[in-house]
Design a protein around this motif. Structure first.
Motif, mmCIF file in Angstrom:
data_model
loop_
_atom_site.group_PDB
_atom_site.id
_atom_site.type_symbol
_atom_site.label_atom_id
_atom_site.label_comp_id
_atom_site.label_asym_id
_atom_site.label_seq_id
_atom_site.Cartn_x
_atom_site.Cartn_y
_atom_site.Cartn_z
ATOM 1 N N ASP A 1 14.128 -29.784 12.447
ATOM 2 C CA ASP A 1 13.099 -30.531 11.738
ATOM 3 C C ASP A 1 11.785 -29.767 11.812
ATOM 4 O OD1 ASP A 1 11.821 -32.926 10.536
ATOM 5 O OD2 ASP A 1 10.873 -33.065 12.502
ATOM 6 N N ARG A 2 11.244 -29.352 10.645
ATOM 7 C CA ARG A 2 10.040 -28.528 10.635
ATOM 8 C C ARG A 2 8.826 -29.265 11.208
ATOM 9 N NH1 ARG A 2 13.979 -26.022 9.484
ATOM 10 N NH2 ARG A 2 14.134 -24.253 8.043
ATOM 11 N N ARG A 3 8.692 -30.550 10.884
ATOM 12 C CA ARG A 3 7.557 -31.293 11.426
ATOM 13 C C ARG A 3 7.684 -31.429 12.935
ATOM 14 N NH1 ARG A 3 7.658 -36.512 7.656
ATOM 15 N NH2 ARG A 3 9.875 -36.157 8.064
ATOM 16 N N GLY A 4 8.910 -31.611 13.402
ATOM 17 C CA GLY A 4 9.125 -31.681 14.841
ATOM 18 C C GLY A 4 8.786 -30.367 15.523
ATOM 19 N N ILE A 5 9.166 -29.258 14.892
ATOM 20 C CA ILE A 5 8.850 -27.944 15.457
ATOM 21 C C ILE A 5 7.340 -27.764 15.551
ATOM 22 C CG2 ILE A 5 8.920 -25.451 15.020
ATOM 23 C CD1 ILE A 5 11.704 -25.846 13.820
ATOM 24 N N ALA B 1 13.358 -36.264 22.202
ATOM 25 C CA ALA B 1 13.542 -36.349 20.756
ATOM 26 C C ALA B 1 13.255 -35.020 20.057
ATOM 27 C CB ALA B 1 12.631 -37.435 20.187
ATOM 28 N N LEU B 2 12.492 -34.181 20.731
ATOM 29 C CA LEU B 2 12.125 -32.902 20.129
ATOM 30 C C LEU B 2 12.864 -31.737 20.740
ATOM 31 C CD1 LEU B 2 8.260 -32.876 19.597
ATOM 32 C CD2 LEU B 2 10.016 -32.443 17.912
ATOM 33 N N LEU B 3 13.077 -31.799 22.042
ATOM 34 C CA LEU B 3 13.577 -30.626 22.734
ATOM 35 C C LEU B 3 15.081 -30.661 22.916
ATOM 36 C CD1 LEU B 3 10.943 -30.059 25.517
ATOM 37 C CD2 LEU B 3 11.076 -29.085 23.251
ATOM 38 N N PRO B 4 15.722 -29.498 22.879
ATOM 39 C CA PRO B 4 17.145 -29.421 23.160
ATOM 40 C C PRO B 4 17.436 -29.802 24.604
ATOM 41 C CG PRO B 4 16.356 -27.421 22.074
ATOM 42 C CD PRO B 4 15.163 -28.211 22.487
#
Length: 477
Positions: free
Chosen positions: A142-146, A446-449
């Protein structure tokens, strides 16, 4: 008249056996120019223009180990080579010099040219199978998440030097941020950060220990694959493993390595080169500050003038052919000169004319092997630069721009350091403005692996965040 290995159109001696024959421009009396060493280190752009004047769009050169090759200098010639895999293949097993034993086993080119089972070294249907796995897995990010994720790491890095009033933006920011992002996006443990950063730098610089550094990276990625097969996460490695293309273990390792090294190198250089242009070009900075140019537009200008990869090794001729009037022999290596092609007077007669926003540059190569992760790199770079300029708007160099030193490696030309000063921030206020809205990325599931739980060294614990330890390790303190 076309020159052959036995004669020369200008009456000069023919090149020695194993050296690519060429039609001279005029031709240098000293023979092919080395694409490494002091002349390249001192002023690579000047060398490219010298070769262009002597040979045209393609020039005979010697790469590491004095192995003969061709440097593609012209914009159109670069596109011709990159878009025609039936004439110029990515399969390095075609390399005649290597097949005939004239490339030493310790040659620093081997880590980036030795054939591996990955899409970058294949053409046709097999390459498509592997590339689809990579591109579809990258597209799941997800670009916004990145961008939110990059902002958090950028803020933490800025916090580490904001109270000092000075920093080296190469060592403290541009050279660190992409590796922090990529190791997490791949799904790796934080503990790998310092060693991977050091190994990646060493490998792409082509040092005497480049092969050992490559071996370390491969070992770390094998451990990652084993761990993610046992416990998949929401990360690139897990998506690649689960993809319907059913990549084998070696294919997985090599594609993870490709993505990690390419993203780290290109994005770090893009950040540093953008900051360099902001700090040394008043017109560029004025256009950016005055709203006449957006930051994404500014990045495209930098990708024209200072591409992260100056060259790509390589392509190999599938048969005897001709390019820009030069006879290319089957098995010859061609080096794509991305920086030289971007500066080709045939398409940029006046390099001072802005081209920001124009994406027709060669920075990410072209054709079927064009970089599939370029938009992720752009997102990391423009988000990181934006965070830095927003928090430290009065950044200024502490030395004259002409005193900055550059290091030329196999793939790139990068700043050795980028020393700056700025108004120090109140130590009590550092980090407070971002604490509420930007929690520690390590806690954001939610963002990180999911971090590696098997096959990796233990994550360091204690009151000091791991990224601060990484910075201290880089600085040697």
């Amino acid at each position: 008249m076309t020159a052959t290995p036995h004669d020369s159109a200008d009456g000069l001696p023919a090149p020695p056996p194993g050296c690519p024959a060429h039609i001279p421009g005029p031709r240098s009396q000293e023979g092919p120019t080395r694409l490494y060493g002091p002349e390249v280190e001192h002023d690579a752009p000047a060398l490219y223009e010298k070769l262009r004047a002597e040979h045209g769009g393609v020039a005979p050169v010697l790469v590491q180990g004095d192995v003969p090759a061709w440097l593609v200098l012209g914009y159109r010639e670069n596109l011709d080579v990159s878009r025609n895999p039936t004439r110029f293949s990515r399969d390095s097993r075609l390399w005649r010099e290597a097949r005939e034993g004239r490339v030493a086993i310790d040659n620093p080119l081997l880590p980036i040219t030795m054939w591996q089972p990955l899409c970058a070294f294949l053409d046709g249907e097999e390459a498509k199978r592997l590339r689809v796995a990579v591109t579809e897995s990258l597209n799941r990010m997800d670009r916004r998440g990145i961008r939110r994720y990059v902002t958090r790491y950028a803020d933490q890095l800025i916090d580490s030097f904001a109270a000092r009033g000075h920093a080296d933006l190469q060592a403290d920011f541009a050279g660190v941020l992409p590796m922090l992002v990529m190791t997490k996006l791949l799904g790796m443990s934080d503990s790998y950060g310092p060693q991977l950063l050091d190994a990646a730098r060493d490998m792409v610089q082509g040092t005497e220990t480049a092969i050992a550094s490559n071996a370390f990276i491969v070992t770390a990625l094998r451990e990652l694959v084993a761990a993610k097969k046992e416990l998949p996460g929401d990360d690139f490695a897990s998506w690649l493993i689960a993809h319907g293309s059913a990549l084998g273990d070696e294919e997985l390792v090599e594609h993870l390595r490709l993505v990690l090294i390419a993203a780290y190198t290109t994005t770090g250089n893009l950040i540093a080169n953008t900051l360099h242009m902001v700090l040394t070009d008043q017109r560029f900075r004025g256009n950016l500050a005055g709203g006449h140019m957006t930051l994404p537009d500014a990045l495209e200008q930098v990708l024209w003038d200072a591409p992260p990869f100056t060259a790509v090794y390589g392509r190999w001729a599938t048969g005897d052919t001709e390019l820009a009037g030069h006879r290319i022999k089957e098995g010859d290596m061609l080096v794509l000169g991305l920086a030289a092609g971007n500066a080709d007077p045939a398409i940029r007669p006046d390099p001072s004319v802005p081209v920001h926003g124009n994406r027709s540059h060669l920075a990410f190569s072209g054709g079927p092997h064009e970089c599939p992760g370029q938009d992720i790199g752009r997102a990391i770079a423009d988000t990181g630069v934006d965070a830095l300029l927003a928090r430290l708007p009065d950044l200024r160099l502490t030395v004259d721009g002409g005193e900055l030193r550059w290091r030329t490696s196999l793939l790139s030309r990068e700043l050795v350091s980028l020393p700056v000063e700025f108004t120090p921030m109140d130590p009590a206020a550092v980090g407070q403005a971002h604490a509420a809205g930007h929690p520690d990325p390590a806690s954001d599931d939610a963002l990180l692996p999911v971090p590696v739980t098997q096959g990796a060294a233990p994550v360091q614990s204690g009151p000091v965040p791991w990224w601060q330890g990484l910075l201290r390790w880089i600085r040697g303190v």
